[in-house]
Scaffold this active site. Structure first.
Site, PDB file in Angstrom:
ATOM      1  N   GLY A 132       0.816  -1.203   0.000  1.00 64.24           N
ATOM      2  CA  GLY A 132       0.000   0.000   0.000  1.00 64.24           C
ATOM      3  C   GLY A 132       0.849   1.253   0.000  1.00 64.24           C
ATOM      4  N   TYR A 133       1.426   1.567  -1.140  1.00 64.20           N
ATOM      5  CA  TYR A 133       2.252   2.768  -1.278  1.00 64.20           C
ATOM      6  C   TYR A 133       1.539   3.832  -2.124  1.00 64.20           C
ATOM      7  CZ  TYR A 133       6.713   1.028   0.685  1.00 64.20           C
ATOM      8  OH  TYR A 133       7.713   0.587   1.518  1.00 64.20           O
ATOM      9  N   SER A 134       1.369   3.555  -3.422  1.00 69.56           N
ATOM     10  CA  SER A 134       0.875   4.563  -4.360  1.00 69.56           C
ATOM     11  C   SER A 134      -0.540   5.008  -4.025  1.00 69.56           C
ATOM     12  CB  SER A 134       0.900   4.021  -5.794  1.00 69.56           C
ATOM     13  OG  SER A 134       2.228   3.783  -6.213  1.00 69.56           O
ATOM     14  N   GLU A 252      13.441  -4.534  -3.164  1.00 75.49           N
ATOM     15  CA  GLU A 252      12.622  -4.809  -4.345  1.00 75.49           C
ATOM     16  C   GLU A 252      13.477  -5.131  -5.559  1.00 75.49           C
ATOM     17  OE1 GLU A 252       8.714  -2.922  -6.566  1.00 75.49           O
ATOM     18  OE2 GLU A 252      10.089  -1.569  -5.558  1.00 75.49           O
ATOM     19  N   GLU A 383      11.516   8.968 -14.739  1.00 69.35           N
ATOM     20  CA  GLU A 383      11.827  10.334 -14.316  1.00 69.35           C
ATOM     21  C   GLU A 383      12.361  10.348 -12.887  1.00 69.35           C
ATOM     22  OE1 GLU A 383       8.916  10.488 -17.618  1.00 69.35           O
ATOM     23  OE2 GLU A 383       9.071   9.356 -15.759  1.00 69.35           O
TER      24      GLU A 383
END
Length: 403
Positions: A132-134, A252, A383
């Site tokens: 649950g990051y983004s 990761e 980016e």
């Protein structure tokens, strides 16, 4: 960097290869090649059974220390395991986020109670995890997280979570989610964030699968509306979860990337075979692009080995020499270009669904092309990786940020 293998390493490779040959038979034989990016919907229950079979024979969490249930393998033998697993065309494992990301994070940052509670279940593939990051407004710019959590003292101390996460891989198949949430009101950026472990099967959590161009729905939106988790299920100190979250991202891009390279080699070889079969290889431009892809594949593998060797030697870190960011840039760009090349090799046939199908049934090449569009975005966009290298490695001025 020494790329030779010792006699012990060669013996270990033979052991892994022999075990996979012996066990990828019977009920498991039909699982070869199933699962993976854009295809996680394939035979999930059967792959879960395979993953638990691996666990029963000691082939999960091979790099974890022995005191935490792993095999304690060094870097080289971990690479060998992932390479042989990919060469056997074994099915994609369903426990990647628990085994490769959360487990090492708990070993590095978790309490003894958290390790005792969760690590055995991860190793045995009894509990599946998602990340649950983004969020809708905090994807590549993760420090903009707005999901909130507050500590409620009654009736017993619990974190109460409100907010939304998105692009949450396999949340609809998971038991738990590790959540980066803002726990200090008024805090901004990477300050005041905490790393929480939250059960998904509860009131206050809603999971909505997102239908993808590839036809699957491995990504999800996750909504928290008063969701709860025990007060002691915060990893690291409350308010200092950014360091934990960044530590997890370092795991990761670990040794499993070498297995990923073997998968890329298989895709490349299959594409060359297709080009020979349909005559596309006779086109000098396509033939030159295929040759360039082969060179890029070997460069990518050697670069990954170099990056891992520096990490193993303690010469790199999350900022350090930027090995993880370089590797992500290289493989994502190469794989995305392979998807585009596959469409050009197919020619007009690539524009229609699988021959004879009356539904939206994509070929493996169409699915590769469509899913690889996201390679340069998920897991850290190009980016962001370039900014990390420019600012933290090369020491260039920070990019101007909007008000």
């Amino acid at each position: 960097m020494d790329l030779t293998y010792s006699a012990a390493d060669q013996a270990f490779r033979a052991e892994v290869r022999s075990w996979l040959e012996e066990h990828l038979r019977g009920d498991f034989a039909g699982l070869r090649g199933l699962g993976g990016a854009g295809r996680d919907h394939e035979a999930h229950d059967e792959r879960l059974a395979w993953n638990r079979h691996l666990a029963a024979h000691g082939w999960t969490c091979v790099g974890w220390p022995e005191e935490h249930g792993g095999r304690g393998l060094g870097l080289v033998q971990q690479v060998i395991f992932h390479e042989e697993y990919a060469r056997a065309d074994a099915p994609a494992r369903v426990n990647h986020l628990g085994e490769e990301l959360l487990g090492p994070t708990l070993i590095a940052f978790g309490t003894q109670a958290q390790q005792d509670r969760f690590l055995p279940r991860i190793r045995a593939v009894e509990e599946l995890w998602c990340q649950g990051y983004s969020e809708p407004g905090a994807g590549s710019d993760l420090a903009s997280v707005q999901t909130r959590a507050r500590l409620a003292p009654t009736p017993r101390p619990e974190w109460v979570v409100d907010g939304q996460k998105v692009w949450t891989s396999n949340a609809h198949l998971s038991d738990w989610i590790f959540v980066l949430a803002r726990t200090e009101p008024g805090s901004t950026r990477h300050h005041g964030l905490s790393f929480l472990l939250v059960p998904l099967d509860q009131e206050g959590v809603e999971v909505r699968p997102i239908e993808q161009l590839t036809g699957g729905s491995e990504f999800n939106e996750v909504f928290f509306d008063g969701a709860r988790t025990d007060a002691d299920l915060v990893v690291g100190e409350p308010g200092r979860g950014w360091a934990v979250a960044m530590g997890l991202l370092g795991f990761e891009r670990g040794v499993s990337v070498l297995g990923q390279m073997v998968g890329f080699r298989r895709e490349y070889d299959a594409l060359v075979a297709l080009a020979r079969e349909n005559g596309a290889i006779d086109d000098p431009v396509l033939r030159d692009r295929l040759a360039g892809a082969k060179v890029g594949l070997e460069v990518m593998r050697l670069n990954a080995l170099r990056g891992l060797s520096t990490v193993n030697g303690g010469e790199d870190s999350a900022a350090g020499g930027g090995a993880a960011s370089i590797a992500k840039l290289v493989w994502a760009t190469w794989h995305q270009q392979l998807g585009r090349l596959a469409m050009d090799v197919l020619g007009p046939a690539g524009l229609v669904a699988r021959p004879g199908s009356t539904s939206y049934d994509l070929t493996e090449w169409q699915r590769l092309y469509l899913f690889s569009r996201a390679d340069t975005i998920y897991g850290g966009s190009d980016e962001v990786q370039r900014n990390i290298l420019a600012e933290r490695v090369l020491g260039l001025p920070r990019e101007p940020r909007g008000a």
